[in-house]
Design a protein around this motif. Structure first.
Motif, short mmCIF file in Angstrom:
data_model
loop_
_atom_site.label_atom_id
_atom_site.label_comp_id
_atom_site.label_asym_id
_atom_site.label_seq_id
_atom_site.Cartn_x
_atom_site.Cartn_y
_atom_site.Cartn_z
N GLU A 1 31.12 86.95 36.57
CA GLU A 1 30.18 85.92 36.72
C GLU A 1 30.57 84.39 35.97
O GLU A 1 30.83 84.77 34.67
CB GLU A 1 28.81 86.55 36.24
N ALA A 2 30.45 83.37 36.70
CA ALA A 2 30.85 82.00 36.12
C ALA A 2 29.93 81.05 36.50
O ALA A 2 30.35 79.86 36.27
CB ALA A 2 32.30 81.84 36.41
N GLY A 3 28.53 81.50 36.72
CA GLY A 3 27.88 80.20 37.20
C GLY A 3 27.62 79.39 36.41
O GLY A 3 26.82 78.24 36.46
N HIS A 4 27.66 79.75 34.86
CA HIS A 4 27.32 79.08 33.60
C HIS A 4 28.37 77.97 33.26
O HIS A 4 27.90 77.21 32.44
CB HIS A 4 27.19 79.74 32.60
N GLU B 1 35.94 81.13 34.94
CA GLU B 1 35.21 79.92 34.51
C GLU B 1 36.11 78.80 34.91
O GLU B 1 35.94 77.74 35.52
CB GLU B 1 35.04 79.78 33.09
N MET C 1 21.52 76.27 36.27
CA MET C 1 22.51 77.00 36.02
C MET C 1 21.98 78.41 35.18
O MET C 1 21.13 78.24 34.47
CB MET C 1 23.36 76.39 34.96
N PRO C 2 22.69 79.42 35.39
CA PRO C 2 22.19 80.70 34.80
C PRO C 2 22.86 80.84 33.42
O PRO C 2 23.74 80.07 32.97
CB PRO C 2 22.93 81.63 35.54
N ALA D 1 35.94 78.33 38.72
CA ALA D 1 34.55 77.71 39.02
C ALA D 1 34.54 76.39 38.87
O ALA D 1 33.93 75.56 39.38
CB ALA D 1 33.59 78.57 38.28
#
Length: 792
Positions: A287-290, A321, A261-262, A324
């Motif tokens: 961005e919501a990769g975390h 988020e 995860m970033p 995601a």
């Protein structure tokens, strides 16, 4: 009437500067230190009454000169006070260290020395107008209050266009105009000359600045940092920052790298009055990769494609988020006006939230959101983004959200535990009370608590947590090195990834808890839910609609211990200690003023029985008016969704309608009968407001802003008219017993007004808003009983 225009202007300047100084403290320091301004102002008014009692004859002989001279003296004192206050190096954080506290106490005295002369001269000017025009007391008091109301409006309008540090200089010309109207040609020349010199000195020597302990100070001064935008309004000073330290502030697992995860993305930082209220995205898509590695993801691990009510959008990050994490639909409620506009239209370089059929941006109030949901998810920065968001954390609000959940649904509530674990325990106690209010007999079975080292989530489920859900939550926590502090049937002997020690004033510091788990929240949650909550210096009672404050936590009986151990307390708790200190100072001043007849050695020439009545009548008015006003400000802030708007509208409406009541008081044929009717009307309306207003406010939250504001003014008008009549009627009546009683009465009212502000805040936080209204209304019963029946 023309002769009273200078009084109108100087009263406007006094209240305008008072409001401007509270904004100065909010930006340069912390908002709770605005109490000092109120205390200093009312102290100046009270001491001016004392001086007027002792020197009444001398002041009367020189009234023709003093009436134009006092506003000019206020102008000089205001400019000098602003220069000195802006240069004061006060640092409240150093109050928490015994080695550095003494210089800060000297700095506090420095604020008093700088600002007291201005308000003392203002009080002297107002009391001289009473003494010089005893036959027109109602009209004099009416102009005083109407001017004060106009000053409040002027200050708020100026906030729309001026930086908070420019408000005081912008209000000083009112005093030059007051002198020009009160005197002849020489006074007009003097007014212009002094105004030019004072403004030149202010802009040459005043240096107001954000102190280095404010959260914004470091990001403002990092290499390469930029201020991308600045907006001023009565709500606050907003600044958008871009620098390498600004990121989305969310708790993410330390195992993010191994889980692929970033890290949370870079962001812009939005600050209000020097405190960060949100991270805003730099680009689209957000961005919501975390998200799967965040503490906030815990409830999503237990739900399948939930329909989510999201309270607070975190600049748009939280909606991204939620999607995601598998949300089927997200309804977003963002009460903070600037953040809501940023979502809809963007803010400077910040893009607006991209259209998405899975996201609905609702204009509903957080307490009035309609619909059925699987998850009510409160954003981590929701509580700090807006003062009024605290109402969403109350027992009543959580019970209402429980009623909106679909089967299997839950509420997720964030709490910061960076400084005091007791904050989390108080939220757990509130969730427990909400479940009981919703008819749940075993609240502990419906609660789970998951945390990192810094933050915590309380999960409140509609149905009891079963073994399968607890196992899923435990797997989620252990995979991310989070700790499951409470869940029903949780197996014992778990490893604690993030040690969390209890903070105790009783033991004089930080301890490791009573057991070996090193998880203070786990221990306290278990004790609370088993019916044996910990009893110590901290208040862990549930938040309610009548007491919606999460902090301060320190109980009043433990204030002494808190003062001794200030270094272990977070900043929000220091405000309580400041309040208590202001109250102690105010009580001492009130005793001195009340004992003034002894100092005057009979110069009042009034019968002891009449002095006794005055000692009840005027203190009761000083206490009652401000207690009612402060209680109504709290209700108005909730109604309007903004504390500044609530403060402004209540203050202005009460001053204006009280001023009209004072003017009306000067025309009544039977003062005694008018006084009793006004006091009893204030009592009845105040008591009625305590019981009716909360429900009425809740019912009106969905109405348009203009309608809510209009209804508030209509509700305030009769109460304020009634509350404005007793003071001028009392001044006129007691003056008949002895002319020197008039300035003493003014001093008594001012001194007990100083007491009222910190006392009202302690009552509201400690007991509730409704009891505060009842206490203020009861003061008007004392006013009616203390009225002298005859002059014989």
């Amino acid at each position: 009437m023309r002769a009273l225009l200078p009084l109108f202007l100087l009263s406007a300047a006094a209240v305008g500067v008072e409001i401007a100084l509270t904004r100065f403290f909010a930006v340069a320091s912390f908002s709770e230190y605005g109490y000092w301004v109120i205390s200093i102002a009312m102290t100046g008014f009270a001491v001016s009454g004392v001086v007027m009692v002792l020197g009444r004859d001398a002041f009367l002989r020189r009234a023709a000169t003093l009436l134009p001279a006092l506003p000019l003296a206020m102008l000089v004192a205001g400019a000098a006070g602003w220069i000195a206050a802006s240069a004061n190096p006060f640092n409240p954080l150093e109050l928490q260290n015994p080695a550095t506290a003494w210089p800060q106490l000297e700095n506090i005295l420095g604020y008093y020395a700088a600002l007291f002369p201005f308000f003392f001269l203002a009080g002297l000017a107002v009391s001289l107008n009473f003494v010089a025009r005893p036959e027109r007391i109602g009209l004099v008091y009416g102009y005083d209050l109407l001017g004060a109301g106009a000053g409040a409006v002027a200050a708020l309008l100026l906030m729309l266009v001026l930086h908070p540090f420019l408000l005081v200089p912008a209000l000083l010309p009112l005093l030059a105009l007051a002198t020009a109207l009160a005197g002849g040609r020489r006074w007009r020349i003097a007014a212009v000359t002094v105004l030019v010199a004072a403004e030149a000195a202010v802009f040459a020597f005043a240096a107001p600045a954000v102190s280095q302990y404010k959260p914004i100070y470091a990001p403002l001064n990092v290499q390469g940092g930029q201020v991308l935008g600045e907006w001023t309004s009565p709500r606050g000073l907003y600044q958008l920052l871009d620098n390498f330290t600004e990121r989305l502030d969310t708790d993410v697992t330390n195992n993010a790298g191994s889980m692929g995860m970033p890290a949370p993305p870079r962001a812009y930082g939005l600050y209000r009055d020097g405190s960060r209220i949100a991270a805003l995205p730099m680009r689209l898509p957000v961005e919501a990769g975390h998200a799967p590695g965040a503490l906030d993801a815990a409830p999503y691990a237990l739900l399948d494609a939930p329909r989510v009510l999201l309270l607070g959008a975190a600049g748009g990050f939280r909606a991204a988020e939620a999607l995601a994490l598998g949300a089927a639909h997200v309804t977003v409620i963002e009460p903070e006006a600037v953040l809501r506009d940023a979502l809809r239209h963007g803010l400077g370089p910040v893009p607006a939230m991209a259209p998405d059929p899975r996201i609905t941006l609702s204009d509903a109030h957080p307490l009035r959101a309609a619909g059925r949901f699987d998850l009510v998810d409160v954003s981590g920065d929701f509580l700090s983004a807006d003062d009024q968001n605290r109402h969403a954390y109350t027992r009543e609000a959580l019970a209402a959200r429980l009623a909106q959940l679909n089967p299997g649904g839950m509420i997720s509530i964030p709490v910061s535990i960076r400084e005091l674990p007791a904050y989390a325990v108080r939220v757990i106690a509130t969730a427990q009370a909400a479940l009981r209010l919703a008819g749940v007999s075993d609240p502990g079975a419906h609660l789970a608590v998951i945390r990192s080292a810094w933050n915590l989530r309380v999960l409140v489920a509609r149905e009891a947590f079963d073994e399968a859900r607890v196992a899923k939550l435990l797997d989620f926590a252990e995979a991310r090195s989070f700790d499951l502090s409470w869940a029903p049937g949780l197996p014992p002997g778990r490893e604690v990834w993030n040690e969390l020690s209890a903070v105790s004033l009783d033991s004089g510091g930080v301890d490791s808890g009573s057991g070996s788990s090193a998880d203070a929240v786990a221990e306290e949650a278990a004790a609370l839910l088993s019916g044996t909550p910990r009893q110590d210096a901290f208040d862990r009672s549930p938040l309610t609609a009548d007491r919606p404050w999460l902090s301060p936590l320190v109980r009043l009986p433990a204030v002494g211990a808190a003062i001794e151990r200030m270094e272990v307390l977070p900043q929000p708790e220091i405000g309580l200690l400041v309040n208590v200190a202001v109250l102690a100072q105010a009580a001492l001043l009130a005793l001195v003023v009340a004992g003034l007849p002894l100092l005057a050695r009979g110069s009042l020439r009034v019968r002891p029985a009449m002095m006794g009545r005055a000692l009840v009548f005027f203190p009761a008015l000083g206490l009652g008016f401000l207690m009612v006003e402060i209680a109504l400000i709290e209700q108005a802030a909730l109604l309007l969704g903004d504390r500044t708007a609530g403060f402004a509208l209540v203050l202005t409406a009460m001053l204006v309608f009280s001023g009209l009541g004072a003017v009306l008081a000067g025309r009544v044929a039977n003062p005694g009968r008018a006084l009793r009717i006004a006091a009893l009307l204030a009592l009845v309306l105040g008591v009625g407001a305590a019981f009716v207003l909360p429900g009425a406010v809740a019912a009106a939250l969905d109405l348009p802003f203009a309608v809510r504001a209009g209804l508030l003014v209509l509700a305030l008008a009769p109460l304020s008219l009634a509350m404005g009549m007793p003071f001028p009627l009392g001044l006129d009546r007691f003056r008949q017993e002895g002319a020197a009683l008039l300035p003493w009465a003014w001093a008594l009212n001012g001194a007990f007004s100083v007491v009222a502000t910190p006392l009202a805040n302690l009552i509201a936080h400690g007991i509730g808003i409704a009891p505060l209204l009842l206490a203020g209304a009861a003061c008007y019963l004392a006013v009616a009983l203390a009225w002298p029946r005859s002059s014989a």
